[in-house]
Design a protein around this motif. Structure first.
Motif, PDB file in Angstrom:
ATOM      1  N   SER A  96       0.838  -1.189   0.000  1.00 29.37           N
ATOM      2  CA  SER A  96       0.000   0.000   0.000  1.00 29.37           C
ATOM      3  C   SER A  96       0.877   1.245   0.000  1.00 29.37           C
ATOM      4  O   SER A  96       1.748   1.408   0.859  1.00 29.37           O
ATOM      5  CB  SER A  96      -0.919   0.014   1.225  1.00 29.37           C
ATOM      6  OG  SER A  96      -1.710   1.188   1.250  1.00 29.37           O
ATOM      7  N   GLY A 121      -2.311   5.462  -1.028  1.00 28.73           N
ATOM      8  CA  GLY A 121      -3.718   5.094  -1.015  1.00 28.73           C
ATOM      9  C   GLY A 121      -4.078   4.028  -2.026  1.00 28.73           C
ATOM     10  O   GLY A 121      -5.262   3.783  -2.285  1.00 28.73           O
ATOM     11  N   VAL A 122      -3.066   3.364  -2.621  1.00 30.32           N
ATOM     12  CA  VAL A 122      -3.282   2.344  -3.645  1.00 30.32           C
ATOM     13  C   VAL A 122      -2.513   1.088  -3.259  1.00 30.32           C
ATOM     14  O   VAL A 122      -1.393   1.169  -2.749  1.00 30.32           O
ATOM     15  CB  VAL A 122      -2.809   2.851  -5.033  1.00 30.32           C
ATOM     16  CG1 VAL A 122      -2.915   1.755  -6.084  1.00 30.32           C
ATOM     17  CG2 VAL A 122      -3.600   4.079  -5.451  1.00 30.32           C
ATOM     18  N   ASN A 123      -3.109  -0.082  -3.506  1.00 35.35           N
ATOM     19  CA  ASN A 123      -2.430  -1.356  -3.272  1.00 35.35           C
ATOM     20  C   ASN A 123      -1.763  -1.802  -4.572  1.00 35.35           C
ATOM     21  O   ASN A 123      -2.443  -2.089  -5.559  1.00 35.35           O
ATOM     22  CB  ASN A 123      -3.421  -2.418  -2.797  1.00 35.35           C
ATOM     23  CG  ASN A 123      -3.917  -2.143  -1.393  1.00 35.35           C
ATOM     24  OD1 ASN A 123      -3.152  -1.723  -0.526  1.00 35.35           O
ATOM     25  ND2 ASN A 123      -5.202  -2.376  -1.154  1.00 35.35           N
ATOM     26  N   ASN A 162      -6.255   6.778  -8.871  1.00 33.79           N
ATOM     27  CA  ASN A 162      -7.022   7.742  -8.087  1.00 33.79           C
ATOM     28  C   ASN A 162      -6.759   9.116  -8.694  1.00 33.79           C
ATOM     29  O   ASN A 162      -6.168   9.216  -9.769  1.00 33.79           O
ATOM     30  CB  ASN A 162      -6.696   7.675  -6.590  1.00 33.79           C
ATOM     31  CG  ASN A 162      -5.216   7.910  -6.286  1.00 33.79           C
ATOM     32  OD1 ASN A 162      -4.506   8.577  -7.042  1.00 33.79           O
ATOM     33  ND2 ASN A 162      -4.745   7.366  -5.177  1.00 33.79           N
TER      34      ASN A 162
END
Length: 328
Positions: free
Chosen positions: A204, A207-209, A268
């Motif tokens: 992570s 805010g992204v995996n 995002n």
């Protein structure tokens, strides 16, 4: 010293001596055994500064068929939101061939080329229908953009197709619209298929995996000064290229020089990832993808060997993918 006496004698003179003063200072330093190096910088900030503001490309760009706002921003090293704001374009960022986009803030003059301040509206009478072309999916109606010159995307598609709005295929649930310049028809959704998703370690960040986009090893690491900044991953033709994280495909094409068959995914509002040199692209604009899902086949388009050129960009700026991907 004689040089000091000369400078003292020149000081009270009323004749403009800016060039003499610089020359005298250089001679003075040279006499003391010091080298004088004069540099000029066109970048606007010191080279190597870690707090440098994003580059402002300047000039203008004329949209061609197949462009998306995301691909234009990517090509010019900009954040797509900044490019949209400078041109008065609102979500879903509809653009069309022939439109001229400014690449600098309104009112700012560019030293490289003039900026076109206004874009003439398209003709009120629809142009003849173009020859059939493959278009990216647009599964839902596109509301008119706030830019007064932008044409309604859906109505243009209906006119080009020669059909009545009531005959337009129903939107697919959960689809995302990514306007593509030159698209003249609404492509019906393809039959639903369960994508093959590869599992693996995740990390992570932002805010992204994230997961690795290919199985090969990294043979070229990130260098911020490179013309195409990213990492290059080894492999052979046909190896799977996978989405590094969940997101939406905002570009799938070959219009960016040096990248070959390229896919760009938006994760995002801040983060995009890019996958270049593919042999075959398996996804289209507007398609939602999952981390680990195959999106392309590795290849050598735009390169001298089979490889994946992988980038991550944050707010339009290239960042080191190894700072986001999980350790191996």
């Amino acid at each position: 010293m004689k040089i000091l006496a000369t400078v003292a004698m020149l000081a009270p003179m009323k004749t403009p001596l800016r060039f003499l003063t610089v020359g005298a200072a250089a001679l003075l330093l040279a006499a003391c055994g010091r080298a004088v190096v004069v540099q000029s910088s066109s970048s606007g900030y010191a080279e190597g500064s870690t707090n440098a503001s994003p580059r402002i490309p300047g000039g203008s760009y004329q949209v061609i068929k197949g462009d998306t706002l995301y691909s234009i921003a990517f090509r010019n090293g900009m954040d797509y939101r900044t490019l949209a704001a400078w041109n008065g374009i609102s979500d879903p960022y509809t653009i069309w061939p022939g439109q001229v986009l400014r690449l600098s803030p309104p009112g700012r003059e560019s030293s490289r080329s003039s900026v076109v301040a206004a874009v003439p509206p398209p003709p009120s009478r629809p142009a003849p229908a173009p020859e059939p072309v493959a278009v990216a999916p647009a599964f839902e109606d596109v509301p008119p953009a706030s830019h007064s010159a932008a044409p309604p995307a859906v109505s243009a598609a209906v006119v080009a197709a020669g059909s009545h709005p009531s005959t337009t295929p129903a939107p697919a649930a959960g689809a995302v619209t990514v306007p593509v310049a030159g698209s003249t028809a609404v492509t019906p959704p393809e039959p639903a298929q369960t994508p093959v998703v590869s599992s693996g370690p995740a990390r992570s960040a932002g805010g992204v995996n994230w997961r690795w986009p290919a199985d090969g090893s990294v043979f070229k690491r990130f260098q911020s000064g490179d013309a195409i900044p990213g990492i290059e991953i080894t492999g052979k033709a046909g190896d799977p290229v996978r989405a590094a994280a969940d997101g939406v495909v905002v570009y799938s094409g070959n219009g960016l020089v040096g990248y070959g068959e390229l896919i760009i995914i938006k994760h995002n509002d801040s983060l995009l990832s890019a996958y270049g040199h593919n042999r075959k692209r398996l996804v289209k604009e507007g398609q939602k993808v999952s981390a680990g899902q195959q999106i392309a086949e590795m290849g050598s388009t735009g390169a001298s060997r089979d490889e994946l050129q992988f980038q991550i960009r944050k707010d339009g700026n290239p960042v080191d993918p190894l700072s986001y991907l999980p350790s191996r």
